[in-house]
Every structure is written in C-alpha cells, then in structure tokens.
Design a protein around this motif. Structure first.
Motif, PDB file in Angstrom:
ATOM      1  N   VAL A   1       0.828  -1.201   0.000  1.00 45.27           N
ATOM      2  CA  VAL A   1       0.000   0.000   0.000  1.00 45.27           C
ATOM      3  C   VAL A   1       0.867   1.257   0.000  1.00 45.27           C
ATOM      4  O   VAL A   1       0.550   2.260  -0.667  1.00 45.27           O
ATOM      5  CB  VAL A   1      -0.943  -0.022   1.217  1.00 45.27           C
ATOM      6  N   LYS A   2       1.969   1.194   0.687  1.00 46.83           N
ATOM      7  CA  LYS A   2       2.860   2.357   0.743  1.00 46.83           C
ATOM      8  C   LYS A   2       3.495   2.661  -0.606  1.00 46.83           C
ATOM      9  O   LYS A   2       3.817   3.813  -0.901  1.00 46.83           O
ATOM     10  CB  LYS A   2       3.942   2.106   1.795  1.00 46.83           C
ATOM     11  N   SER A   3       3.668   1.648  -1.453  1.00 40.98           N
ATOM     12  CA  SER A   3       4.316   1.844  -2.752  1.00 40.98           C
ATOM     13  C   SER A   3       3.354   2.331  -3.827  1.00 40.98           C
ATOM     14  O   SER A   3       3.782   2.560  -4.960  1.00 40.98           O
ATOM     15  CB  SER A   3       4.963   0.536  -3.210  1.00 40.98           C
ATOM     16  N   LEU A   4       2.081   2.467  -3.527  1.00 41.09           N
ATOM     17  CA  LEU A   4       1.102   2.847  -4.543  1.00 41.09           C
ATOM     18  C   LEU A   4       1.332   4.254  -5.085  1.00 41.09           C
ATOM     19  O   LEU A   4       0.947   4.556  -6.219  1.00 41.09           O
ATOM     20  CB  LEU A   4      -0.316   2.731  -3.975  1.00 41.09           C
ATOM     21  N   ASP A   5       1.932   5.126  -4.296  1.00 38.32           N
ATOM     22  CA  ASP A   5       2.156   6.477  -4.802  1.00 38.32           C
ATOM     23  C   ASP A   5       3.222   6.495  -5.883  1.00 38.32           C
ATOM     24  O   ASP A   5       3.163   7.310  -6.811  1.00 38.32           O
ATOM     25  CB  ASP A   5       2.535   7.413  -3.648  1.00 38.32           C
TER      26      ASP A   5
ATOM     27  N   GLN B   1      -8.829  -3.397  -6.679  1.00 37.64           N
ATOM     28  CA  GLN B   1      -9.237  -3.417  -8.081  1.00 37.64           C
ATOM     29  C   GLN B   1     -10.359  -2.404  -8.277  1.00 37.64           C
ATOM     30  O   GLN B   1     -11.331  -2.392  -7.530  1.00 37.64           O
ATOM     31  CB  GLN B   1      -9.703  -4.802  -8.501  1.00 37.64           C
ATOM     32  N   ASN B   2     -10.203  -1.567  -9.284  1.00 39.35           N
ATOM     33  CA  ASN B   2     -11.180  -0.510  -9.579  1.00 39.35           C
ATOM     34  C   ASN B   2     -11.408   0.379  -8.358  1.00 39.35           C
ATOM     35  O   ASN B   2     -12.540   0.809  -8.085  1.00 39.35           O
ATOM     36  CB  ASN B   2     -12.508  -1.112 -10.055  1.00 39.35           C
ATOM     37  N   ASN B   3     -10.315   0.613  -7.621  1.00 44.49           N
ATOM     38  CA  ASN B   3     -10.361   1.452  -6.416  1.00 44.49           C
ATOM     39  C   ASN B   3     -11.293   0.890  -5.350  1.00 44.49           C
ATOM     40  O   ASN B   3     -11.760   1.637  -4.481  1.00 44.49           O
ATOM     41  CB  ASN B   3     -10.777   2.883  -6.765  1.00 44.49           C
ATOM     42  N   GLU B   4     -11.564  -0.405  -5.415  1.00 42.59           N
ATOM     43  CA  GLU B   4     -12.340  -1.095  -4.392  1.00 42.59           C
ATOM     44  C   GLU B   4     -11.412  -2.076  -3.668  1.00 42.59           C
ATOM     45  O   GLU B   4     -10.741  -2.887  -4.309  1.00 42.59           O
ATOM     46  CB  GLU B   4     -13.524  -1.842  -5.005  1.00 42.59           C
TER      47      GLU B   4
ATOM     48  N   TYR C   1      -3.477   8.021   2.107  1.00 48.73           N
ATOM     49  CA  TYR C   1      -2.437   8.962   1.674  1.00 48.73           C
ATOM     50  C   TYR C   1      -1.919   8.624   0.276  1.00 48.73           C
ATOM     51  O   TYR C   1      -1.726   9.524  -0.567  1.00 48.73           O
ATOM     52  CB  TYR C   1      -1.288   8.955   2.690  1.00 48.73           C
ATOM     53  N   THR C   2      -1.689   7.330  -0.006  1.00 47.82           N
ATOM     54  CA  THR C   2      -1.102   6.942  -1.287  1.00 47.82           C
ATOM     55  C   THR C   2      -2.127   6.768  -2.401  1.00 47.82           C
ATOM     56  O   THR C   2      -1.817   6.976  -3.574  1.00 47.82           O
ATOM     57  CB  THR C   2      -0.326   5.624  -1.127  1.00 47.82           C
ATOM     58  N   ARG C   3      -3.344   6.377  -2.084  1.00 47.71           N
ATOM     59  CA  ARG C   3      -4.396   6.195  -3.094  1.00 47.71           C
ATOM     60  C   ARG C   3      -5.727   6.658  -2.487  1.00 47.71           C
ATOM     61  O   ARG C   3      -6.540   5.834  -2.040  1.00 47.71           O
ATOM     62  CB  ARG C   3      -4.465   4.730  -3.525  1.00 47.71           C
ATOM     63  N   PRO C   4      -5.971   7.977  -2.451  1.00 43.85           N
ATOM     64  CA  PRO C   4      -7.171   8.487  -1.761  1.00 43.85           C
ATOM     65  C   PRO C   4      -8.476   7.990  -2.371  1.00 43.85           C
ATOM     66  O   PRO C   4      -9.493   7.890  -1.665  1.00 43.85           O
ATOM     67  CB  PRO C   4      -7.037  10.016  -1.913  1.00 43.85           C
ATOM     68  N   ALA C   5      -8.476   7.670  -3.666  1.00 47.03           N
ATOM     69  CA  ALA C   5      -9.720   7.238  -4.315  1.00 47.03           C
ATOM     70  C   ALA C   5     -10.114   5.821  -3.926  1.00 47.03           C
ATOM     71  O   ALA C   5     -11.273   5.428  -4.119  1.00 47.03           O
ATOM     72  CB  ALA C   5      -9.588   7.342  -5.829  1.00 47.03           C
ATOM     73  N   ALA C   6      -9.198   5.042  -3.384  1.00 43.04           N
ATOM     74  CA  ALA C   6      -9.494   3.655  -3.029  1.00 43.04           C
ATOM     75  C   ALA C   6     -10.168   3.604  -1.663  1.00 43.04           C
ATOM     76  O   ALA C   6      -9.740   4.261  -0.713  1.00 43.04           O
ATOM     77  CB  ALA C   6      -8.217   2.826  -3.021  1.00 43.04           C
ATOM     78  N   GLN C   7     -11.219   2.800  -1.579  1.00 38.00           N
ATOM     79  CA  GLN C   7     -11.983   2.666  -0.344  1.00 38.00           C
ATOM     80  C   GLN C   7     -12.320   1.197  -0.107  1.00 38.00           C
ATOM     81  O   GLN C   7     -12.547   0.433  -1.055  1.00 38.00           O
ATOM     82  CB  GLN C   7     -13.284   3.479  -0.405  1.00 38.00           C
ATOM     83  N   TYR C   8     -12.370   0.809   1.166  1.00 37.87           N
ATOM     84  CA  TYR C   8     -12.804  -0.536   1.531  1.00 37.87           C
ATOM     85  C   TYR C   8     -14.309  -0.668   1.307  1.00 37.87           C
ATOM     86  O   TYR C   8     -15.082   0.241   1.645  1.00 37.87           O
ATOM     87  CB  TYR C   8     -12.477  -0.824   2.993  1.00 37.87           C
ATOM     88  N   LEU C   9     -14.710  -1.798   0.762  1.00 35.73           N
ATOM     89  CA  LEU C   9     -16.130  -2.055   0.596  1.00 35.73           C
ATOM     90  C   LEU C   9     -16.817  -2.307   1.930  1.00 35.73           C
ATOM     91  O   LEU C   9     -18.015  -2.057   2.090  1.00 35.73           O
ATOM     92  CB  LEU C   9     -16.346  -3.267  -0.324  1.00 35.73           C
ATOM     93  N   GLU C  10     -16.018  -2.807   2.884  1.00 33.74           N
ATOM     94  CA  GLU C  10     -16.595  -3.139   4.191  1.00 33.74           C
ATOM     95  C   GLU C  10     -15.465  -3.179   5.197  1.00 33.74           C
ATOM     96  O   GLU C  10     -14.331  -3.575   4.871  1.00 33.74           O
ATOM     97  CB  GLU C  10     -17.301  -4.502   4.097  1.00 33.74           C
TER      98      GLU C  10
END
Length: 592
Positions: free
Chosen positions: A473-477, A521-524, A539-548
């Motif tokens: 997750v830290k490397s996503l930026d 996948q698909n910011n999900e 911080y690294t991928r603000p558009a990504a969110q947990y579905l649950e």
C-alpha cells in the motif's frame, strides 16, 4: 428417394449441393436418417381399397376441443404396406418441400460456423490478443488446454461436413500441438508438415516436452509383466537387474534446443506461443542447448514470431542467466515469460535472482512460480536457509525487474522489501506496471527465527503478512499506473512437519475462508485491514476505499477446546478481515 452422397475427406466438391436436411447429416448430433421436412397428407384424402375391409379412422370423442386431429409437420405416418404396389396411388399427391426453400449449410456466414464449432469444441482465444484483464493472460486462462480437445478424433470427423468446415476444424485441431522432444519425433513431425504444407499456418501454439527417462533394452516376460534377466549378460549382473527392477535410464535420444528452434523456425511461421517442458525427476538431466557444446559463442536460430515463452520444469531448461539470455536472444519479440518449477529448491531462487535483473526491455509480462504445493508449514524447510547463506535476497532482485514490466505474477516466498525496493526504482511518471498478483508461500523473515511457519493460527505469520500488505500500500504512490493488486495466502490443508525427517501430514484446512488476502481493483479494496493500512491507503491512493470494514468475523468463529470451530455455513470469504481478530484463533499458542 433420399440418398446422401458418399463423402470423402480428401474431396472438396461438397459445396452448394450439401443440404442440412436431417440430424444425421452432422456427426455431432446423430439421429434418424429419415428426412423431417416431408409434408403429411390429410387423412381424409387417403383412400385405400381393400378386398377384405376398409380402413376408417376412428371418430374422436365429443369431449375433445377439436373435431379432427391436426397433422404436425414432420411427423412420419404409416400410410400403406410397401409390398402392395396398388396402395401407392395416394402417395403421389404428397407435396414435398423444394430444395431451393432450404438454406444450404455453406450459405451460412462464417461467423455462424464458428459459433457452432465453438459450442462443440470450446471457444477459441485469439492468438494475437495479449490480455483480457490486468494480469489474466491467455496462458493463465488455460488457453492451450481448452484447444487440445479430449476427443480430437471425433472432432476430426466434423471436417467431412463441408470444405468450409474442413478449414475451420483443422484450424482448431492444429492450433495447439504437443510434440515429444526426441530426434525421431521431431523428424516425424517435420516430414508430416512438409507433406501437408497447408496445415503449417494453423499452428499457433507449439509445445515440446523432453523425456527425463528412457526405457532400457531388456527382455520382458509379457505373462508376468516383469523384467527378466538377459541370458547373454553375466549371471550376477542379470540377477541384480531382475531383483532391483531397474528398467529405465537417462535419455540419450533427446533433441537439443538448437534442433527444436530450427524445426519451429522452418515449419511454423505463424506460431506465437512456444512451450518447453523439461520434466521432473530426482537429479534431472538438463536439456542441451547445442549439438556441440564445446564450441563457444553459439546462438540459437531466431524465431521472430514467438511472443510468449512458457517453461515448465524450468530448472531442466534454464539454470543460469546465460541460459536464459541464449534463449531470449533467439526470441527478439518476446514480451511474455512464464517460468514454472516442478519442485521448490534453493537453486531455483538463486538462479532466478541472478536472471531477473537482466531481463530484456521488451519483456512486459512476467509470471514466475517457484513453489506451487500450496500447503502451510510448521517451519521453513532447510533449503530456505541455504538461500540465506548465499547472501542473495530474492525479493530485492525481483524488484529490479519492475521498472520495465506491465504485469507481474509470482508464487513463492516474498516480503515487503520487494515493494520497498520497487518504489525506490520506479518513477510515477514513467511507471508502466498495471497489475501485481502474488501467491504467498511464506513471508521472508530473519534466518535466526525458528518458528517461521504459516497458517491462520500462527500470529507471527499474520503480522508478517500485514507488513507485506502495508509495504504494498505504501508503494502505490510510486506505482501510479497500478490498477490491480492482489496478495493472497492459500492453504490446501496439508502441513509440512519436519519430524525426524520431513514428511507430509494430511490435516484438514483450518478455515479456508479466513486465509489472509488483500485485493485492490477498480479502487475497491477487500481483505485484511488495520488502522495503519487504512491510514497509509488514504495517503497513497485516496480514491481507493474498503467495501466493508467489519470488526469481527461475523459468525461464531473462534478457538475452543484446542481447535478452531466454525459453523458449516462459514464458507464464503469475507469482504474484510480485521488483523487483530486472528488473536482469537491462535488461543495464545501456535497451532499447526
């Protein structure tokens, strides 16, 4: 009256004169040979005189809704006795459908023929398409297995339907060929395609498998089906062979890669996928690259059409960076490499660590499988410590190949150093990496740790897996183009326990649905989560969110009476698993 012309597989005159009149016309759907397009004559128009009596149809009961029965088109009626010519007068009035009103098989568009054959033999994947979704290549979709039909002889019979079907069926049958990598088999295949040059263009995937055993020339007792000693040999030697049952030896008739590449180069100009299978055995022989290995600076014949290379049993084909560079130089347009090892060993990690930093720049798809047994470990095997003794960190060397790759799939041992080094070597403006798919056999840990096992009851492994996800997750930026990230641990329920000597102990998989995983996948986002993972992801991928984000497992799952208890309905993998909940499964101790 209805006669089907005899069809020969070598003739091609079956064109507009072929009509699809009966189900027996196609070998795939056998049925009655009688035509089904005959118009039936109304029953009141048929009069049959008989000296003895007159056949009168029965009167329908008044309770039926219709006074007379309708004759269904295509029904076969018994109208007369064929041995009496006087009873044929009424048959002349039966109207027959003309041939012009029936569409011929060859008049249908080619797309319809393809759909029919796809339904019978399986849908073909395009040989020129690269990927359908990120990380899912045609080889990973069992592209070759679907095309090498299990009933090839029955499928070959379909080539007799029409000239158009002959072309389409041969395209499917010869699309993927598997040939034994011996001198005789290669020569036989070469002569066959020289005699049938029109079949060469159909081959898109050529697979060569090299035997690792060769049967000895021994006399066999066919009654007992056991080897018998040769009477010409010394008595002691023959008796030893008979007692030990030694019937195989190392192969001596295998072809070299030089022979194989020459064969593919001269025969299959349209082939774009090459599979080399080296086999597996104890102390396996390596496939020779050249006929004369004493000459230095040799090169393999160039095959410019090959874009995908699949190496099964890769240790018998590639054992050093020089071996891979020799093969890669002969495939200048190679952009997809699949390397699968039959057994885990330290030499596999060491050789791949020396090769991956030097892969060609045109290689964009990489799939390496170093361990595919998918079973948890009580402790790491001995060969893992041998890798540490060579002072080679495989994760760091794998990261050196990231800057030029688009899709990466790996199965084996890995840790967060892979993502840390990949982020250091990547530029977010020029990064091309779109997907990463990791199947974690174990997470690398210091060599002095003795309890470095795996499993959902091993909290040390769960913490190490969390650190691996946190590094990803830290490397996503830095990996700005990354669209799909999947990290998973698979437990098939067999545990490796080194008791006295290593052996496999069959145990049930603890709770397969709770095996740790992480997927973006698909910011999900689904999979394991913790406060540190969520904070870094924001911080690294603000558009990504947990579905649950569930705080518990959701059902009555826990560690009781020395074992994990879960309801039978708990089979579906949850969308989210909180890392701290694994403490309830360990019960304060490590259970494997």
């Amino acid at each position: 009256m209805f006669t089907d012309p005899a069809q020969d597989s070598r003739t091609e005159e079956a064109g507009p004169n072929l009509y699809l009149m009966t189900t027996a016309s196609t070998p795939a759907t056998p049925g009655p040979s009688s035509p089904t397009t005959v118009m039936a004559l109304p029953i009141e128009q048929i009069k049959i005189d008989d000296d003895e009596d007159e056949i009168i149809p029965p009167i329908r009961p008044s309770s039926t809704p219709f006074p007379q029965a309708d004759m269904v088109e295509g029904d076969i009626q018994c109208l007369q006795r064929l041995n009496d010519p006087d009873r044929m007068e009424g048959l002349n009035q039966i109207p027959l459908s003309s041939a012009s009103s029936t569409k011929t098989l060859c008049a249908l568009p080619t797309e319809i023929h393809d759909c029919i054959l796809d339904h019978l033999t399986g849908v073909r994947a395009s040989a020129t398409s690269r990927t359908t979704t990120a990380g899912r290549t045609k080889v990973l979709r069992s592209w070759g297995t679907a095309l090498r039909h299990a009933r090839r002889r029955e499928v070959a019979e379909l080539a007799r339907v029409s000239p158009k079907w002959r072309e389409l069926v041969q395209d499917r049958l010869y699309r993927h060929l598997k040939i034994k990598g011996t001198t005789d088999s290669i020569l036989q295949a070469y002569e066959w395609f020289c005699d049938h040059p029109h079949l060469q263009a159909y081959v898109k995937h050529i697979e060569i498998w090299f035997p690792v055993f060769q049967q000895k020339n021994m006399t066999f007792d066919r009654t007992l089906r056991i080897p018998t000693p040769n009477p010409d040999r010394p008595r002691g030697q023959g008796a030893a062979e008979f007692i030990n049952g030694v019937t195989y030896k190392c192969p001596t008739s295998n072809s070299t890669l030089e022979d194989v590449f020459e064969f593919v180069q001269s025969t299959f100009r349209e082939a774009c996928i090459l599979t080399l299978e080296g086999g597996d055995r104890k102390k396996p022989p390596m496939v020779k690259h050249f006929r004369n290995s004493q000459v230095k600076g040799q090169t393999l014949p160039t095959i410019s059409r090959i874009r995908t290379l699949v190496c099964k049993g890769q240790w018998n084909i590639i054992r050093s960076n020089e071996d891979f560079q020799t093969i890669a130089a002969a495939l200048p347009n190679l952009n997809e490499w699949h390397g699968i090892y039959a057994k885990p060993k330290s030499k596999s990690y060491i050789s791949m660590a020396a090769t991956l930093p030097h892969i060609p720049l045109n290689l964009t798809h990489l799939n390496i499988c170093l361990e595919n047994d998918y079973r948890r470990e009580a402790v790491s095997p001995t060969f893992v410590r041998k890798i540490g003794q060579k002072e080679v960190h495989f994760c760091t060397e794998l990261a050196k190949a990231i800057p030029t790759l688009e899709h990466v799939a790996f199965t084996g041992r890995i840790c967060r150093c892979f993502f840390d080094d990949a982020a250091k070597l990547s530029n977010p403006r020029t990064s091309r990496l779109k997907s990463i798919d990791l199947i974690v056999k174990n997470v690398c840990r210091p060599a002095f740790v003795w309890n470095d096992g795996t499993g959902i009851t091993d909290m040390q492994f769960i913490v190490a897996f969390e650190q691996l996800v946190l590094g990803a997750v830290k490397s996503l930026d830095k990996l700005a183009a990354l669209e799909v990230l999947r990290i998973r641990f698979i437990d098939l329920g067999k545990c490796w326990k080194p008791i006295i000597r290593p052996r496999l102990t069959k145990t049930e998989s603890q709770v397969p649905a709770l095996n740790p995983y992480f997927q973006l996948q698909n910011n999900e986002v689904t999979g394991i989560w913790s406060d540190s993972i969520i904070e870094t992801l924001s911080y690294t991928r603000p558009a990504a969110q947990y579905l649950e984000k569930a705080d518990t497992f959701g059902e009555d799952v826990g560690f009781r009476d020395g074992q994990i208890q879960a309801p039978p309905t708990f089979k579906k993998r949850p969308l989210s698993i909180k890392v701290s909940n694994y403490h309830t499964l360990s019960g304060g101790i490590t259970i494997t």
